[in-house]
Design an enzyme around this catalytic site. Structure first.
Site, PDB file in Angstrom:
ATOM      1  N   GLY A  11       0.849  -1.198   0.000  1.00  0.00           N
ATOM      2  CA  GLY A  11       0.000   0.000   0.000  1.00  0.00           C
ATOM      3  C   GLY A  11       0.883   1.245   0.000  1.00  0.00           C
ATOM      4  NE  ARG A  72      -2.297  -4.180  -1.108  1.00  0.00           N
ATOM      5  CZ  ARG A  72      -1.765  -3.684  -0.002  1.00  0.00           C
ATOM      6  NH1 ARG A  72      -0.745  -4.330   0.549  1.00  0.00           N
ATOM      7  NH2 ARG A  72      -2.216  -2.562   0.544  1.00  0.00           N
ATOM      8  CG  ASP A 103       3.820  -6.679   7.632  1.00  0.00           C
ATOM      9  OD1 ASP A 103       3.217  -6.781   8.707  1.00  0.00           O
ATOM     10  OD2 ASP A 103       3.246  -6.550   6.531  1.00  0.00           O
ATOM     11  CB  THR A 126       2.755   0.957   5.810  1.00  0.00           C
ATOM     12  OG1 THR A 126       1.373   0.685   6.042  1.00  0.00           O
ATOM     13  CG2 THR A 126       3.511   0.751   7.120  1.00  0.00           C
ATOM     14  CG  ASP A 128      -1.604  -0.090   7.691  1.00  0.00           C
ATOM     15  OD1 ASP A 128      -1.482  -1.165   7.079  1.00  0.00           O
ATOM     16  OD2 ASP A 128      -2.410   0.794   7.367  1.00  0.00           O
ATOM     17  CG  ASP A 130       1.183  -2.510  10.304  1.00  0.00           C
ATOM     18  OD1 ASP A 130       0.434  -3.391   9.835  1.00  0.00           O
ATOM     19  OD2 ASP A 130       1.961  -1.827   9.594  1.00  0.00           O
ATOM     20  NE  ARG A 172      -1.825  -4.918   6.752  1.00  0.00           N
ATOM     21  CZ  ARG A 172      -0.633  -5.269   6.321  1.00  0.00           C
ATOM     22  NH1 ARG A 172      -0.511  -5.847   5.161  1.00  0.00           N
ATOM     23  NH2 ARG A 172       0.439  -5.040   7.041  1.00  0.00           N
TER      24      ARG A 172
HETATM   25  O1  F6P Z   1      -1.548  -1.250   4.343  1.00  0.00           O
HETATM   26  C1  F6P Z   1      -2.101  -0.003   3.997  1.00  0.00           C
HETATM   27  C2  F6P Z   1      -3.576  -0.161   3.722  1.00  0.00           C
HETATM   28  O2  F6P Z   1      -4.115   1.089   3.397  1.00  0.00           O
HETATM   29  C3  F6P Z   1      -4.365  -0.756   4.881  1.00  0.00           C
HETATM   30  O3  F6P Z   1      -4.617   0.184   5.907  1.00  0.00           O
HETATM   31  C4  F6P Z   1      -5.603  -1.213   4.160  1.00  0.00           C
HETATM   32  O4  F6P Z   1      -6.318  -2.221   4.861  1.00  0.00           O
HETATM   33  C5  F6P Z   1      -5.002  -1.787   2.861  1.00  0.00           C
HETATM   34  O5  F6P Z   1      -3.811  -1.049   2.622  1.00  0.00           O
HETATM   35  C6  F6P Z   1      -5.907  -1.650   1.646  1.00  0.00           C
HETATM   36  O6  F6P Z   1      -5.231  -2.312   0.601  1.00  0.00           O
HETATM   37  P1  F6P Z   1      -5.621  -2.017  -0.942  1.00  0.00           P
HETATM   38  O7  F6P Z   1      -5.271  -0.598  -1.240  1.00  0.00           O
HETATM   39  O8  F6P Z   1      -4.765  -3.016  -1.703  1.00  0.00           O
HETATM   40  O9  F6P Z   1      -7.096  -2.273  -1.048  1.00  0.00           O
END
Ligand code: F6P
Length: 323
Positions: A11, A72, A103, A126, A128, A130, A172
């Protein structure tokens, strides 16, 4: 060290461009070729990348997102995909790699480092927050400012209509965004995955908080174990029939926007440090910040350990709750 590759993965987060800018300028100033790989590990597998110049990173520090793109990449989990990636790095005579992401990004980097024996440095990018081994990740501060700006606006209308709002934020499976923005926005309650959600207690809190008040805001982390903001609202509705309940999902706006000063400085410092660590023959480590000091830990440790928010923040919200 003559050529260092860099990529952004997972992300995206505000401040990634500041990190890219810092890495590229540090490399060029030290006569090292910065090799930007497009769209994270997917671009490495597809063979998409280029030598970067000063002009590629002019006037990007203020923009959210990542000029290199991100992705991803499931194909990278397969050995065939990684072999294509390794071939691409070798063909381009890459001697070191800097990855910016979460991570998942670090997990890919660890495996790649083992299979190709290439020195790799990880930057925690990120929203998050985290990631183990750092107080703050690149993008977290900007996301918090985005969330509180949205919650302040929701508070305006909630107060006008005497409403109770359930606001869902990203993160997340971690509650950092929800917890920090709950304090900063003055939310009356917050629900995070690190704490079991107690519906009867939440109903009690809403009733108590709403006495003589024009509005109530409950921040809900998307990873909350009881479900998302809409699920929570529907669970409490039967006990709050006389209240006007609404919900709002902030979604991907939390991932964008011009990076804050904090994120621009953090990303710039980390990007510069990453190049120096590679030049000094460090490998398979991630960069973090502890207070104002830059620190490192092994990629293996950063992946293995889990970062959780300080629950003293939750206590603070409860302490300030109107009795
Ligand atoms: O990891 C960052 C994040 O924004 C999370 O907070 C969220 O759950 C996820 O990515 C959403 O992923 P995507 O943009 O692939 O839907």
């Amino acid at each position: 060290m003559k050529k260092i590759a860099l990529l952004t993965s997972g992300g995206d987060s505000p401040g990634m461009n500041a990190a890219i800018r810092s890495i590229v300028k540090t490399c060029l100033n030290k006569k090292i070729v910065p090799f930007g790989i497009f769209d994270g590990y997917q671009g490495m597998i597809d063979g998409r990348g280029k030598n970067m110049k000063y002009s590629d990173v002019d006037n990007i520090i203020q923009y959210g997102g990542t000029i290199l793109g991100s992705a991803r990449c499931k194909e990278f989990l397969e050995i065939e995909g990684r072999q294509k990636a390794i071939k691409f790095l070798k063909e381009n005579e890459v001697e070191g790699l800097i990855v910016i992401g979460g991570d998942g990004t670090f997990t890919g980097a660890k495996i790649l480092g083992q299979e190709m024996n290439i020195p790799i440095i990880g930057l925690p990018g990120t929203i998050d927050n985290d990631i183990y081994g750092t107080d703050y990740t690149i993008g977290f501060d900007t996301a918090l400012n985005t969330v509180i700006s949205a919650v302040d606006k929701i508070r305006d209308t909630a107060s006008s209509h005497h409403r109770v709002f359930f606001v869902e934020v990203m993160g997340r499976d971690a509650g950092f965004i929800a917890l920090y923005s709950a304090i900063a926005s003055g939310a009356e309650s917050v629900l995070i995955p690190e704490e079991i959600t107690d519906i009867p207690r939440l109903v009690e809190n809403i009733k108590n908080q709403n006495k003589g008040r024009r509005s109530t805001i409950i921040l809900v982390a998307e990873g909350d174990d009881e479900g998302h903001a809409l699920d929570i609202m529907n669970k409490v509705r039967p006990f709050l029939l006389e209240y006007d309940l609404r919900h709002s999902v902030l979604g991907h706006m939390q991932r964008g926007g011009s990076p804050s000063v904090q994120d621009r400085i953090l990303a710039t410092r980390m990007g510069n440090y990453a190049v120096d660590l590679l030049i000094e023959n460090n490998s398979n480590i991630t960069i973090g910040v502890r207070g104002t000091e830059l620190i490192t830990c092994s990629i293996a440790e950063a992946i293995k350990e889990h970062a959780s928010p300080d629950l003293a923040y939750l206590k603070l919200i409860e302490t300030l709750r109107t009795k």
